[in-house]
Write an enzyme that holds these catalytic residues in place. Sequence first.
Site, PDB file in Angstrom:
ATOM      1  N   ASP A 169      39.950  20.395  43.818  1.00 54.98           N
ATOM      2  CA  ASP A 169      40.819  20.443  42.585  1.00 54.98           C
ATOM      3  C   ASP A 169      40.570  19.587  41.446  1.00 54.98           C
ATOM      4  OD1 ASP A 169      42.738  21.669  44.603  1.00 54.98           O
ATOM      5  OD2 ASP A 169      43.926  20.065  44.473  1.00 54.98           O
ATOM      6  N   ASP A 170      40.978  19.942  40.254  1.00 60.31           N
ATOM      7  CA  ASP A 170      41.075  19.212  39.024  1.00 60.31           C
ATOM      8  C   ASP A 170      39.769  19.558  38.250  1.00 60.31           C
ATOM      9  OD1 ASP A 170      43.191  18.047  40.165  1.00 60.31           O
ATOM     10  OD2 ASP A 170      42.760  16.243  40.065  1.00 60.31           O
ATOM     11  N   HIS A 221      45.340  25.267  39.015  1.00 55.12           N
ATOM     12  CA  HIS A 221      45.872  24.140  39.418  1.00 55.12           C
ATOM     13  C   HIS A 221      46.871  23.629  37.942  1.00 55.12           C
ATOM     14  CE1 HIS A 221      46.239  20.484  41.573  1.00 55.12           C
ATOM     15  NE2 HIS A 221      45.603  19.864  41.061  1.00 55.12           N
ATOM     16  N   HIS A 251      48.411  19.787  34.528  1.00 59.10           N
ATOM     17  CA  HIS A 251      48.400  18.752  35.659  1.00 59.10           C
ATOM     18  C   HIS A 251      49.805  17.873  35.539  1.00 59.10           C
ATOM     19  CE1 HIS A 251      46.921  16.424  39.192  1.00 59.10           C
ATOM     20  NE2 HIS A 251      45.824  17.368  39.399  1.00 59.10           N
ATOM     21  N   TYR A 261      49.442  17.481  42.669  1.00 59.85           N
ATOM     22  CA  TYR A 261      50.316  16.126  43.506  1.00 59.85           C
ATOM     23  C   TYR A 261      51.004  17.267  44.690  1.00 59.85           C
ATOM     24  CZ  TYR A 261      49.903  14.207  39.143  1.00 59.85           C
ATOM     25  OH  TYR A 261      49.378  13.641  37.804  1.00 59.85           O
ATOM     26  N   HIS A 277      38.005  16.844  45.309  1.00 64.93           N
ATOM     27  CA  HIS A 277      38.310  16.926  44.102  1.00 64.93           C
ATOM     28  C   HIS A 277      36.733  17.144  43.284  1.00 64.93           C
ATOM     29  CE1 HIS A 277      42.162  15.279  45.086  1.00 64.93           C
ATOM     30  NE2 HIS A 277      42.687  16.023  44.001  1.00 64.93           N
TER      31      HIS A 277
HETATM   32 ZN   LIG Z   1      44.970  17.887  41.166  1.00 65.46          ZN
END
Ligand SMILES: [Zn+2]
Length: 241
Positions: free
Chosen positions: A83-84, A134, A138, A175, A240
Amino acid sequence: SPWPNYGEKPKTNTPEVKAWVKSIDWSKVPKLPIRHTDSPGDPPECPQKEVPEGDCWWTCSGCYAPDDVVDCPGKNDWGLTFDDGPEPGVTENYFSLLKEKNVTATFFVTGMKSTKAPWLLQETIDQGHHLASHTWSHSGLTTLTNEEIVAELKWTEKYIFDHTGYKIKYFRPPYGDIDNRVRAIARQLGFKTVIWSNEWDTQDWQLSENTITSKQIVGIFNSGLKSLPDRKKGVITLQHD
Ligand SMILES: [Zn+2]
């Protein structure tokens, strides 16, 4: 730039967002409260009183909806997810390592990060991996208005489509913050919600805050591996880039 700003929630008073909002049948979206957060963008604070079961609010009651993707169908499948990103200088290292190990993964990218490294979107696909959303900024989605949720999902979809030609199908709420209001909107926009398997958050995001060591993360992973034989389905693990 025609795209929403880096680090901000996309605006909702633009023609694009208004058209996307109009495409939704709002009678199918439950009127749940917008959740409270002390600092905008962060996940919500959980209320003192119990969350109604019908809200299915994962963040504060651990509830999954029947169509949330939280496991892999096959016992020995591994859903490796990052993610991210994309994060130039980091994501490429994962590409090399994954190629070396002959493993493919799913990268849940944010729209805003993608604007800093759009070439990594196509590269993800060329490397044989799976791109997913995603959201744009965020933010904790349950803290946003209906229109803001639409804007988060659709701008990210559009950015990825314009830079790769692929329309993404899967999204992971930042989250894991999702309830039945957010789900109803995401479903109508054609997205499948992916969370991660219980106890398979590697906590690797804490590395950047120095609240965990890489040794501890490997420890979390290894203790998870011990529980694998007892599971009926494969796991989706959270990392991540
Ligand atoms: Zn995230």
